[in-house]
Scaffold this motif. Structure first.
Motif, PDB file in Angstrom:
ATOM      1  N   THR A   1       0.930  -3.824   4.803  1.00  0.00           N
ATOM      2  CA  THR A   1       1.619  -2.537   4.783  1.00  0.00           C
ATOM      3  C   THR A   1       0.612  -1.386   4.720  1.00  0.00           C
ATOM      4  OG1 THR A   1       1.771  -2.543   2.370  1.00  0.00           O
ATOM      5  CG2 THR A   1       3.660  -3.448   3.590  1.00  0.00           C
ATOM      6  N   GLU A   2       1.065  -0.242   5.193  1.00  0.00           N
ATOM      7  CA  GLU A   2       0.255   0.973   5.142  1.00  0.00           C
ATOM      8  C   GLU A   2      -0.056   1.340   3.685  1.00  0.00           C
ATOM      9  OE1 GLU A   2      -1.103   2.463   7.639  1.00  0.00           O
ATOM     10  OE2 GLU A   2      -1.950   4.104   6.447  1.00  0.00           O
TER      11      GLU A   2
ATOM     12  N   ARG B   1      -3.808   1.727   2.090  1.00  0.00           N
ATOM     13  CA  ARG B   1      -4.332   2.961   1.494  1.00  0.00           C
ATOM     14  C   ARG B   1      -4.791   2.741   0.061  1.00  0.00           C
ATOM     15  NH1 ARG B   1      -1.462   8.163   4.059  1.00  0.00           N
ATOM     16  NH2 ARG B   1      -1.240   7.338   6.152  1.00  0.00           N
TER      17      ARG B   1
ATOM     18  N   GLY C   1       6.534  -0.986   8.391  1.00  0.00           N
ATOM     19  CA  GLY C   1       6.276  -1.506   7.055  1.00  0.00           C
ATOM     20  C   GLY C   1       7.465  -2.156   6.368  1.00  0.00           C
TER      21      GLY C   1
END
Ligand code: HXC
Ligand code: NAP
Length: 277
Positions: free
Chosen positions: A196-197, A201, A23
């Motif tokens: 990105t994670e 989320r 990331g």
């Protein structure tokens, strides 16, 4: 100063990044790698660390990585010591490991809240506290990766809001204590960053991504490179008088609050005579 080569200012520096296996943090490492820095990283999972080290090497860096959980002080200390042995004293110490999930305060156990506080806040303390010994002093700098949650109380983010607000205050405290020792301490607040994670989320659907884009004055997500450029600047001689700064790199995302343009305001704007826009 008539001209300054920012990229060249990183050449040969040793940059350590906690949470650097993916990331934004890996993106920061790649920016430094392309500038000729040496980059070391740690995160929990050895396979992810090994893959990231290959990415950093491909970007041009002498790179090294080790597995460590930032919640565990002994592991953090050991990995920092090994990084110094591998690549020399650390010039830029970056703390970016973090955890996040979306849950209302009433939907998270005490352990769920504690888990994020331990990764983000205590982890940042551990990295800074253990890392100090391995810094090249004077002249080194510490950079924490914070988040917009440090500034606004986002719903369903009680753990991250509290942790990142703590990260900002910790960074400012270290700036006060370490300034006389020649170590500058700053934080970056990334806005919504593509691929990105974190954003996967927080904004998993296109409707949510659209909302995040439109809530950002510059009307787009940022890139990992753009966070890397900010870190490059903060670590450079151009920033030698900057310490204790909390720098949003976010397209203005943390600004709007209630002043954000709603549909009614946008329509009023469109109707206004051009000279009044
Ligand atoms: C409620 C949850 C939950 C959820 C986990 N928990 N997910 N509670 N809702 N969705 C609870 C668990 O039930 C447990 O509590 C406790 O949290 C710890 O969970 P573990 O799975 O045991 O923790 P661990 O293995 O240490 O993993 C940590 C993690 C995980 C944070 C839960 O998601 C992780 O490893 N994340 C790292 C990657 C990541 O999050 N990247 C995004 C960073 S972005 P109980 O009571 O059951 O024991 C970011 C900000 C982005 O930080 C900002 C964007 C603008
Ligand atoms: P990411 O890819 O999930 O990065 C988190 C990193 O931390 C991973 O490399 C992970 O690797 C590591 N990590 C997690 N828990 C750890 C622990 N206990 N010990 C050591 N390492 C750990 O997420 P990201 O979205 O890029 O976020 C990176 C940073 O930017 C975070 O600090 C986040 O808060 C901040 N941020 C992100 C955004 C965004 O738009 N994404 C916005 C604002 C701020 P392992 O799984 O191998 O441990």
């Amino acid at each position: 100063m008539t001209s300054f080569d920012l990229a060249a200012s990183a050449r040969g520096k040793h940059v350590f990044i906690a949470g650097g296996s993916s990331g934004i943090n890996l993106g920061i490492g790649e920016v430094f790698a392309r500038c000729g820095a040496k980059v070391s990283i740690c995160s929990r999972k050895a396979d992810r660390v090994a893959a990231a080290v290959e990415t950093l090497k491909a970007a041009g860096a002498e790179a090294w990585g080790g597995a460590a959980d930032v919640r565990n002080y002994a592991e953090v200390e050991a990995v920092l010591k090994a990084a110094k042995e591998a690549l020399g004293p650390i010039d830029v110490l970056i703390s970016g490991a973090a955890g996040n999930f979306v849950a209302p305060a009433l939907g998270m156990s005490s352990n769920a809240f504690r888990t994020v506080i331990e990764i983000d806040l205590i982890g940042t303390f551990n990295v800074a506290r253990a890392g100090f010994e391995f810094l090249r002093k004077p002249g080194a700098s510490f950079i924490a990766i914070s988040a917009p949650q440090a500034l606004h109380p986002y719903a369903y983010q009680a753990h991250v809001n509290a942790a990142k607000a703590g990260v900002d205050m910790l960074t400012k405290t270290l700036a006060v204590e370490w300034g006389p020792l020649g170590v500058r301490c700053n934080a970056i607040i990334p806005g919504p960053i593509a691929d990105t994670e974190g954003m996967a989320r927080l904004a998993p659907t296109e409707a949510e991504r659209k909302l995040a884009r439109e809530g950002t004055p510059l009307q787009r997500y940022g890139s990992k490179d753009e966070i890397g450029y900010a870190a490059l600047f903060l670590a450079s001689p151009l920033a030698e008088y900057i310490t204790g700064a909390i720098l949003p790199v976010d397209g203005g995302a943390v600004l709007p609050g209630p002043g954000r343009l709603g549909d009614a305001m946008k329509q009023a704007y469109e109707k206004a005579a051009p000279r009044n826009r």
